[in-house]
Design a protein around this motif. Structure first.
Motif, PDB file in Angstrom:
ATOM      1  N   SER A 267       0.815  -1.216   0.000  1.00 44.44           N
ATOM      2  CA  SER A 267       0.000   0.000   0.000  1.00 44.44           C
ATOM      3  C   SER A 267       0.849   1.266   0.000  1.00 44.44           C
ATOM      4  CB  SER A 267      -0.928   0.013   1.217  1.00 44.44           C
ATOM      5  OG  SER A 267      -0.178   0.040   2.430  1.00 44.44           O
ATOM      6  N   ASP A 268       2.138   1.129   0.263  1.00 43.37           N
ATOM      7  CA  ASP A 268       3.037   2.287   0.223  1.00 43.37           C
ATOM      8  C   ASP A 268       3.083   2.836  -1.202  1.00 43.37           C
ATOM      9  OD1 ASP A 268       5.449   3.729   1.745  1.00 43.37           O
ATOM     10  OD2 ASP A 268       6.106   3.263  -0.285  1.00 43.37           O
ATOM     11  N   PRO A 269       2.976   4.155  -1.392  1.00 42.50           N
ATOM     12  CA  PRO A 269       2.911   4.717  -2.762  1.00 42.50           C
ATOM     13  C   PRO A 269       4.157   4.461  -3.598  1.00 42.50           C
ATOM     14  CG  PRO A 269       3.124   6.458  -1.110  1.00 42.50           C
ATOM     15  CD  PRO A 269       2.820   5.199  -0.367  1.00 42.50           C
ATOM     16  N   ASP A 270       5.306   4.255  -2.961  1.00 34.36           N
ATOM     17  CA  ASP A 270       6.541   4.011  -3.702  1.00 34.36           C
ATOM     18  C   ASP A 270       6.897   2.537  -3.765  1.00 34.36           C
ATOM     19  OD1 ASP A 270       6.926   6.731  -4.204  1.00 34.36           O
ATOM     20  OD2 ASP A 270       7.977   7.029  -2.289  1.00 34.36           O
ATOM     21  N   TRP A 271       5.931   1.685  -3.435  1.00 38.33           N
ATOM     22  CA  TRP A 271       6.204   0.245  -3.397  1.00 38.33           C
ATOM     23  C   TRP A 271       6.727  -0.256  -4.755  1.00 38.33           C
ATOM     24  CZ3 TRP A 271       6.723  -3.358   0.185  1.00 38.33           C
ATOM     25  CH2 TRP A 271       6.786  -4.685  -0.235  1.00 38.33           C
ATOM     26  N   GLY A 272       7.832  -0.999  -4.712  1.00 39.00           N
ATOM     27  CA  GLY A 272       8.359  -1.636  -5.911  1.00 39.00           C
ATOM     28  C   GLY A 272       9.139  -0.736  -6.838  1.00 39.00           C
ATOM     29  N   LEU A 273       9.269   0.539  -6.503  1.00 33.58           N
ATOM     30  CA  LEU A 273      10.006   1.465  -7.358  1.00 33.58           C
ATOM     31  C   LEU A 273      11.491   1.455  -6.996  1.00 33.58           C
ATOM     32  CD1 LEU A 273       7.622   4.567  -7.436  1.00 33.58           C
ATOM     33  CD2 LEU A 273       7.890   2.782  -9.171  1.00 33.58           C
ATOM     34  N   GLU A 274      12.336   1.599  -8.007  1.00 29.24           N
ATOM     35  CA  GLU A 274      13.776   1.656  -7.809  1.00 29.24           C
ATOM     36  C   GLU A 274      14.291   3.070  -8.048  1.00 29.24           C
ATOM     37  OE1 GLU A 274      16.290  -2.417  -8.741  1.00 29.24           O
ATOM     38  OE2 GLU A 274      16.246  -0.820 -10.205  1.00 29.24           O
ATOM     39  N   PRO A 275      15.303   3.509  -7.295  1.00 31.66           N
ATOM     40  CA  PRO A 275      15.900   4.811  -7.588  1.00 31.66           C
ATOM     41  C   PRO A 275      16.626   4.779  -8.932  1.00 31.66           C
ATOM     42  CG  PRO A 275      17.214   3.628  -5.961  1.00 31.66           C
ATOM     43  CD  PRO A 275      15.952   2.830  -6.158  1.00 31.66           C
ATOM     44  N   GLN A 276      16.710   5.922  -9.568  1.00 31.44           N
ATOM     45  CA  GLN A 276      17.335   5.996 -10.890  1.00 31.44           C
ATOM     46  C   GLN A 276      18.783   5.541 -10.867  1.00 31.44           C
ATOM     47  OE1 GLN A 276      16.739   9.738 -12.833  1.00 31.44           O
ATOM     48  NE2 GLN A 276      17.944   9.204 -14.642  1.00 31.44           N
ATOM     49  N   THR A 277      19.437   5.686  -9.721  1.00 34.63           N
ATOM     50  CA  THR A 277      20.830   5.264  -9.616  1.00 34.63           C
ATOM     51  C   THR A 277      21.010   3.766  -9.832  1.00 34.63           C
ATOM     52  OG1 THR A 277      20.536   5.115  -7.211  1.00 34.63           O
ATOM     53  CG2 THR A 277      21.500   7.152  -8.091  1.00 34.63           C
ATOM     54  N   GLN A 278      19.926   2.993  -9.717  1.00 36.83           N
ATOM     55  CA  GLN A 278      20.002   1.542  -9.898  1.00 36.83           C
ATOM     56  C   GLN A 278      19.469   1.077 -11.254  1.00 36.83           C
ATOM     57  OE1 GLN A 278      19.322   0.268  -5.195  1.00 36.83           O
ATOM     58  NE2 GLN A 278      18.494  -0.998  -6.821  1.00 36.83           N
ATOM     59  N   TRP A 279      18.992   1.986 -12.082  1.00 34.90           N
ATOM     60  CA  TRP A 279      18.485   1.557 -13.382  1.00 34.90           C
ATOM     61  C   TRP A 279      19.613   0.933 -14.206  1.00 34.90           C
ATOM     62  CZ3 TRP A 279      15.255   6.460 -15.123  1.00 34.90           C
ATOM     63  CH2 TRP A 279      14.190   6.622 -14.229  1.00 34.90           C
ATOM     64  N   GLY A 280      19.252  -0.021 -15.041  1.00 34.35           N
ATOM     65  CA  GLY A 280      20.231  -0.694 -15.870  1.00 34.35           C
ATOM     66  C   GLY A 280      20.675   0.155 -17.052  1.00 34.35           C
ATOM     67  N   THR A 281      21.824  -0.215 -17.608  1.00 38.57           N
ATOM     68  CA  THR A 281      22.381   0.479 -18.771  1.00 38.57           C
ATOM     69  C   THR A 281      22.268  -0.407 -20.003  1.00 38.57           C
ATOM     70  OG1 THR A 281      23.944   1.729 -17.427  1.00 38.57           O
ATOM     71  CG2 THR A 281      24.462   1.511 -19.766  1.00 38.57           C
ATOM     72  N   LEU A 282      21.686   0.163 -21.046  1.00 39.69           N
ATOM     73  CA  LEU A 282      21.522  -0.526 -22.322  1.00 39.69           C
ATOM     74  C   LEU A 282      22.424   0.138 -23.364  1.00 39.69           C
ATOM     75  CD1 LEU A 282      19.949  -2.570 -24.141  1.00 39.69           C
ATOM     76  CD2 LEU A 282      18.273  -0.738 -24.521  1.00 39.69           C
ATOM     77  N   ASN A 283      23.258  -0.652 -23.999  1.00 42.95           N
ATOM     78  CA  ASN A 283      24.141  -0.162 -25.069  1.00 42.95           C
ATOM     79  C   ASN A 283      23.925  -1.080 -26.260  1.00 42.95           C
ATOM     80  OD1 ASN A 283      26.150   0.671 -26.781  1.00 42.95           O
ATOM     81  ND2 ASN A 283      27.786   0.670 -25.253  1.00 42.95           N
ATOM     82  N   THR A 284      23.208  -0.596 -27.280  1.00 47.06           N
ATOM     83  CA  THR A 284      22.828  -1.490 -28.364  1.00 47.06           C
ATOM     84  C   THR A 284      22.554  -0.729 -29.649  1.00 47.06           C
ATOM     85  OG1 THR A 284      21.399  -3.387 -28.889  1.00 47.06           O
ATOM     86  CG2 THR A 284      20.329  -1.438 -27.935  1.00 47.06           C
ATOM     87  N   GLN A 285      22.432  -1.483 -30.713  1.00 48.86           N
ATOM     88  CA  GLN A 285      22.067  -0.952 -32.026  1.00 48.86           C
ATOM     89  C   GLN A 285      20.629  -1.341 -32.326  1.00 48.86           C
ATOM     90  OE1 GLN A 285      24.449   0.793 -33.641  1.00 48.86           O
ATOM     91  NE2 GLN A 285      23.188   1.382 -35.399  1.00 48.86           N
ATOM     92  N   ILE A 286      19.780  -0.347 -32.571  1.00 51.26           N
ATOM     93  CA  ILE A 286      18.379  -0.611 -32.913  1.00 51.26           C
ATOM     94  C   ILE A 286      18.141  -0.032 -34.302  1.00 51.26           C
ATOM     95  CG2 ILE A 286      15.973  -0.289 -32.234  1.00 51.26           C
ATOM     96  CD1 ILE A 286      16.931   0.152 -29.368  1.00 51.26           C
ATOM     97  N   GLY A 287      18.143  -0.897 -35.302  1.00 52.77           N
ATOM     98  CA  GLY A 287      18.055  -0.417 -36.683  1.00 52.77           C
ATOM     99  C   GLY A 287      19.264   0.435 -37.014  1.00 52.77           C
ATOM    100  N   SER A 288      19.043   1.650 -37.471  1.00 52.34           N
ATOM    101  CA  SER A 288      20.149   2.551 -37.794  1.00 52.34           C
ATOM    102  C   SER A 288      20.545   3.440 -36.621  1.00 52.34           C
ATOM    103  CB  SER A 288      19.746   3.448 -38.981  1.00 52.34           C
ATOM    104  OG  SER A 288      18.586   4.210 -38.652  1.00 52.34           O
ATOM    105  N   LEU A 289      19.925   3.203 -35.446  1.00 55.27           N
ATOM    106  CA  LEU A 289      20.175   4.032 -34.275  1.00 55.27           C
ATOM    107  C   LEU A 289      21.040   3.307 -33.256  1.00 55.27           C
ATOM    108  CD1 LEU A 289      16.581   5.480 -33.670  1.00 55.27           C
ATOM    109  CD2 LEU A 289      18.483   6.581 -34.860  1.00 55.27           C
ATOM    110  N   HIS A 290      22.011   4.017 -32.707  1.00 56.64           N
ATOM    111  CA  HIS A 290      22.796   3.502 -31.593  1.00 56.64           C
ATOM    112  C   HIS A 290      22.276   4.127 -30.305  1.00 56.64           C
ATOM    113  CE1 HIS A 290      26.597   3.681 -28.960  1.00 56.64           C
ATOM    114  NE2 HIS A 290      26.079   2.469 -28.854  1.00 56.64           N
ATOM    115  N   PHE A 291      21.888   3.267 -29.348  1.00 55.28           N
ATOM    116  CA  PHE A 291      21.391   3.756 -28.059  1.00 55.28           C
ATOM    117  C   PHE A 291      22.359   3.350 -26.974  1.00 55.28           C
ATOM    118  CE2 PHE A 291      19.216   3.179 -24.024  1.00 55.28           C
ATOM    119  CZ  PHE A 291      18.535   4.389 -23.886  1.00 55.28           C
TER     120      PHE A 291
END
Length: 352
Positions: A267-291
């Motif tokens: 019931s806590d409003p922030d339940w299950g949320l992660e701080p941005q400092t823990q978000w994963g890093t994605l390094n990939t090619q999607i079509g002609s775009l590098h992300f």
């Protein structure tokens, strides 16, 4: 108005108090009615309406109890689940389902014969970071996945006197504990492996149970590495994924266990949320775009396990965690131990 399912909980140690009772209570269609506590009435401090009983028969013989939740040490799971199913109750067992795959198969068959629901609390399927990893794989943003590595590392360089998980008894140790989560997650993502290779050790002085493992699961063109240890003071990534187009790396653990230990609930409003400092890093090619950047972690949702259990009992929904999957997890642990003892790779096969 939906009729509530009456729940009886066996055990109010850490598993019952932290991981089960708050999540049962978070589902309106479930009502925690009775708790088996042999030496106290601690559950009434948080749930004053419950009846505390001293013996499991008070649950098994109570026609009002629909669902029995077993939150006791691993070696007791088989007998208690067998008794509950035989008494006509639906059953949730804290992971592990049992300490052997043969016993797990017997419980699976008993549930089928009695036409009762049997599920196992593999809550880490609802970790926000695991759900994020699952989406990264399913959406193909890494191209063809070639390597998946997952860690559950801790730093605890002293033993816990009297802790059953640190005894030499079957079902104790880090492989049966954290290993069952990692193996279950790999099974969700990739199914059953072709072969298993494992190194299982006791690294701390005086340890009687394993406190380190590394497991390799062979899926042909995909290599899966699962690792956990108790002497990892400097944490590395939790997940590492590599594919033909890119990589995804994720540090930090899901926040829900810590929140439960602090007494918070869904019931806590922030339940299950992660701080941005823990978000994963994605390094990939999607079509002609590098992300190359962060991917926001999906919201964790442990209560979804019990929501599904209710839906399976009341509405005939498909179980999210099937007993056959829990049996397969135990079988992979058995083969990992065989691989370590025999110093060889073991092909996956069911128990004879």
């Amino acid at each position: 108005m939906v009729t509530q399912i009456q729940v009886g909980l066996i055990g109010y140690g850490v598993a019952g108090r932290v991981f089960h009772a708050p999540l049962i209570n978070a589902v309106p269609e479930l009502k925690l009615t009775k708790v088996v506590e042999r030496h106290s009435e601690a559950s009434r401090q948080h749930y004053p309406w419950v009846e505390v009983v001293k013996d499991v028969d008070a649950l098994f013989h109570d026609p009002a109890i629909d669902l029995v939740v077993i939150a006791t040490p691993n070696p007791s799971h088989f007998e208690l689940a067998q008794q509950a199913l035989s008494a006509g109750k639906h059953v949730v067992v804290d992971k592990l389902i049992t300490t052997t795959s043969t016993q797990a198969q017997q419980l699976t068959e008993l549930a089928q014969r009695t036409q009762r629901i049997l599920s196992v609390y593999h809550n880490r399927r609802w970790d926000g970071d695991f759900q994020t990893v699952k989406q990264v794989i399913e959406q193909g943003v890494l191209g063809q996945l070639v390597e998946y590595e997952a860690h559950y590392d801790r730093f605890r360089n002293t033993l816990k006197p009297g802790a059953w998980r640190e005894t030499p008894e079957l079902g104790s140790g880090i492989l049966f504990d954290m290993g069952s989560h990692l193996i279950d997650q790999a099974q969700v993502l990739f199914g059953l492996p072709q072969a298993i290779t494992a190194d299982v050790r006791s690294q701390r002085e005086g340890a009687k149970a394993d406190d380190y493992f590394e497991i390799g699961l062979d899926y042909g063109n995909l290599k899966v590495i699962l690792r956990a240890g108790m002497l990892v003071r400097e944490r590395g990534p939790h997940f590492i994924l590599h594919g033909t187009e890119g990589s995804f790396v994720k540090y930090g653990m899901d926040t829900q266990e810590e929140a439960l230990r602090r007494g918070l609930t869904p019931s806590d409003p922030d339940w299950g949320l992660e701080p941005q400092t823990q978000w994963g890093t994605l390094n990939t090619q999607i079509g002609s775009l590098h992300f190359d950047g962060q991917v926001e972690t999906m919201r964790g949702c442990y209560q979804a396990f019990y929501e599904n259990v209710y839906q399976a009992i009341a509405q005939g929904a498909e179980l999210a965690v099937k007993p056959q999957e829990a049996r397969n997890t135990i079988r992979m642990i058995e083969l990992a131990l065989e691989s370590h003892r025999e110093r060889c790779t073991k092909p996956y096969r069911t128990a004879e």
